[in-house]
Design a protein around this motif. Structure first.
Motif, mmCIF file in Angstrom:
data_model
loop_
_atom_site.group_PDB
_atom_site.id
_atom_site.type_symbol
_atom_site.label_atom_id
_atom_site.label_comp_id
_atom_site.label_asym_id
_atom_site.label_seq_id
_atom_site.Cartn_x
_atom_site.Cartn_y
_atom_site.Cartn_z
ATOM 1 N N SER A 1 16.585 42.740 6.847
ATOM 2 C CA SER A 1 15.212 42.227 6.791
ATOM 3 C C SER A 1 15.201 40.820 6.197
ATOM 4 O O SER A 1 14.539 39.916 6.713
ATOM 5 N N SER A 2 15.963 40.633 5.104
ATOM 6 C CA SER A 2 16.065 39.303 4.495
ATOM 7 C C SER A 2 16.716 38.325 5.462
ATOM 8 O O SER A 2 16.292 37.166 5.573
ATOM 9 N N LEU A 3 17.735 38.816 6.167
ATOM 10 C CA LEU A 3 18.444 37.959 7.115
ATOM 11 C C LEU A 3 17.540 37.542 8.266
ATOM 12 O O LEU A 3 17.530 36.375 8.674
ATOM 13 N N ALA A 4 16.770 38.490 8.801
ATOM 14 C CA ALA A 4 15.865 38.185 9.917
ATOM 15 C C ALA A 4 14.842 37.129 9.507
ATOM 16 O O ALA A 4 14.534 36.206 10.277
ATOM 17 N N GLU A 5 14.334 37.245 8.283
ATOM 18 C CA GLU A 5 13.370 36.249 7.789
ATOM 19 C C GLU A 5 14.039 34.884 7.643
ATOM 20 O O GLU A 5 13.458 33.843 7.988
ATOM 21 N N GLY A 6 15.268 34.889 7.128
ATOM 22 C CA GLY A 6 15.983 33.628 6.960
ATOM 23 C C GLY A 6 16.287 32.950 8.281
ATOM 24 O O GLY A 6 16.180 31.719 8.407
ATOM 25 N N MET A 7 16.650 33.738 9.288
ATOM 26 C CA MET A 7 16.943 33.183 10.612
ATOM 27 C C MET A 7 15.682 32.592 11.243
ATOM 28 O O MET A 7 15.712 31.521 11.836
ATOM 29 N N ARG A 8 14.580 33.309 11.099
ATOM 30 C CA ARG A 8 13.316 32.819 11.676
ATOM 31 C C ARG A 8 12.881 31.527 10.993
ATOM 32 O O ARG A 8 12.446 30.584 11.647
ATOM 33 N N ASP A 9 13.005 31.488 9.677
ATOM 34 C CA ASP A 9 12.622 30.286 8.936
ATOM 35 C C ASP A 9 13.504 29.105 9.341
ATOM 36 O O ASP A 9 13.012 27.985 9.526
ATOM 37 N N ALA A 10 14.806 29.359 9.483
ATOM 38 C CA ALA A 10 15.729 28.288 9.870
ATOM 39 C C ALA A 10 15.412 27.772 11.269
ATOM 40 O O ALA A 10 15.453 26.566 11.525
ATOM 41 N N ALA A 11 15.085 28.687 12.179
ATOM 42 C CA ALA A 11 14.804 28.300 13.568
ATOM 43 C C ALA A 11 13.581 27.391 13.677
ATOM 44 O O ALA A 11 13.520 26.523 14.556
ATOM 45 N N THR A 12 12.609 27.589 12.790
ATOM 46 C CA THR A 12 11.393 26.770 12.858
ATOM 47 C C THR A 12 11.686 25.292 12.575
ATOM 48 O O THR A 12 10.883 24.427 12.920
ATOM 49 N N GLY B 1 26.979 53.564 14.162
ATOM 50 C CA GLY B 1 26.907 52.189 14.622
ATOM 51 C C GLY B 1 25.688 51.930 15.484
ATOM 52 O O GLY B 1 25.018 50.907 15.354
ATOM 53 N N GLN B 2 25.381 52.869 16.363
ATOM 54 C CA GLN B 2 24.214 52.712 17.229
ATOM 55 C C GLN B 2 22.931 52.717 16.410
ATOM 56 O O GLN B 2 21.994 51.964 16.696
ATOM 57 N N VAL B 3 22.898 53.549 15.369
ATOM 58 C CA VAL B 3 21.722 53.597 14.494
ATOM 59 C C VAL B 3 21.520 52.257 13.808
ATOM 60 O O VAL B 3 20.407 51.726 13.755
ATOM 61 N N LEU B 4 22.605 51.675 13.292
ATOM 62 C CA LEU B 4 22.506 50.385 12.616
ATOM 63 C C LEU B 4 22.064 49.292 13.567
ATOM 64 O O LEU B 4 21.231 48.446 13.222
ATOM 65 N N ARG B 5 22.595 49.299 14.784
ATOM 66 C CA ARG B 5 22.241 48.245 15.745
ATOM 67 C C ARG B 5 20.792 48.341 16.202
ATOM 68 O O ARG B 5 20.227 47.355 16.677
ATOM 69 N N ASN B 6 20.197 49.527 16.017
ATOM 70 C CA ASN B 6 18.801 49.713 16.423
ATOM 71 C C ASN B 6 17.813 49.613 15.261
ATOM 72 O O ASN B 6 16.620 49.887 15.442
ATOM 73 N N LEU B 7 18.297 49.237 14.087
ATOM 74 C CA LEU B 7 17.379 49.060 12.957
ATOM 75 C C LEU B 7 16.352 47.983 13.301
ATOM 76 O O LEU B 7 16.693 46.965 13.909
ATOM 77 N N PRO B 8 15.089 48.183 12.933
ATOM 78 C CA PRO B 8 14.044 47.201 13.265
ATOM 79 C C PRO B 8 14.388 45.755 12.925
ATOM 80 O O PRO B 8 14.151 44.858 13.741
ATOM 81 N N PRO B 9 14.962 45.461 11.735
ATOM 82 C CA PRO B 9 15.267 44.053 11.459
ATOM 83 C C PRO B 9 16.379 43.484 12.331
ATOM 84 O O PRO B 9 16.441 42.269 12.538
ATOM 85 N N VAL B 10 17.266 44.348 12.855
ATOM 86 C CA VAL B 10 18.302 43.868 13.779
ATOM 87 C C VAL B 10 17.658 43.544 15.124
ATOM 88 O O VAL B 10 17.941 42.518 15.744
ATOM 89 N N VAL B 11 16.766 44.420 15.557
ATOM 90 C CA VAL B 11 16.021 44.171 16.793
ATOM 91 C C VAL B 11 15.198 42.893 16.653
ATOM 92 O O VAL B 11 15.064 42.115 17.604
ATOM 93 N N ALA B 12 14.671 42.647 15.444
ATOM 94 C CA ALA B 12 13.875 41.433 15.199
ATOM 95 C C ALA B 12 14.716 40.176 15.392
ATOM 96 O O ALA B 12 14.209 39.144 15.852
ATOM 97 N N GLN B 13 15.992 40.240 15.059
ATOM 98 C CA GLN B 13 16.874 39.089 15.257
ATOM 99 C C GLN B 13 17.056 38.809 16.759
ATOM 100 O O GLN B 13 17.053 37.657 17.190
#
Length: 216
Positions: A84-95, A135-147
């Motif tokens: 979740s923190s990573l997804a926020e950081g990536m979005r902020d960086a992209a802006t 592994g499939q569960v982790l890859r489908n976590l909402p913040p991973v999907v957000a990335q």
């Protein structure tokens, strides 16, 4: 006329403070998560046991199981918080990107930079990520999907402003970009690549994967 109870302020219901029991439960969960994060980093996912995590947290295994179903449940909560923190950081960086390539590169580098300071835990995460079930569960976590969704959004925005052609096959190209982003973690985590080396590789990958999609 509407009656306003003593518990209401200006017609809005006052939020009740957590009970002592709820606070104790929150503190217990926080202790377990802190101990688990440390042990997963030191021992890896397989090496860290619930017994060891409980001992490090200064409580019984029963107290751990009262808050988490099993070790995988505990690990998922840690990963969800990090992602979740990573997804926020990536979005902020992209802006801050000047164009699509720059926005993608900034997002990728936010990810690599995030885990450069968490390499032991990142190794544990990737060992689990390639397991058949968890592994499939982790890859489908909402913040991973957000990335992944962020990359789709960046490509769609580029199409709208005319940077990419209308025939860019956004979903497929976004998936290829995300796969390239993930693949570079192998170099980051297990081969010790510097951020500069990762940036150079990611820049080339992005350029190649966007080739043919640019508007003439």
């Amino acid at each position: 006329m509407k009656h306003v109870s003593p518990n209401d302020v200006a017609g809005e219901t006052r939020v009740k403070a957590p009970t002592r029991r709820a606070l104790a439960k929150q503190q217990t969960r926080a202790k377990v998560l802190t101990a688990a994060r440390k042990l997963f980093s030191e021992e890896g996912y397989e090496g860290a046991t619930i017994r060891d995590i409980a001992a490090a947290a200064g409580m019984s295994t029963g107290a751990v199981f009262a808050n988490f179903t099993d070790k995988s449940d505990l690990f998922r909560e840690i990963m969800t918080a990090d992602m979740s923190s990573l997804a926020e950081g990536m979005r902020d960086a992209a802006t801050k990107g000047r164009n699509l390539e720059d926005a993608l590169l900034r997002a990728f580098m936010a990810g690599y930079g995030f885990y450069k300071s968490r390499l032991p835990l990142a190794r544990a995460a990737f060992s689990v990520a390639w397991s058949p079930d968890e592994g499939q569960v982790l890859r489908n976590l909402p913040p991973v999907v957000a990335q992944q969704d962020l990359i789709v959004e960046l490509l769609n925005a580029a199409v709208e402003r005319g940077e990419l052609s209308q025939e860019s096959e956004v979903k497929l190209r976004a998936q290829m970009l995300f796969d390239a982003y993930l693949a570079n973690y192998n170099q980051a985590i297990f081969q010790g690549w510097s951020l500069d080396a990762l940036q150079a590789r990611a820049r080339d990958q992005i350029r190649i994967l966007l080739a043919g999609a640019r508007r003439g």
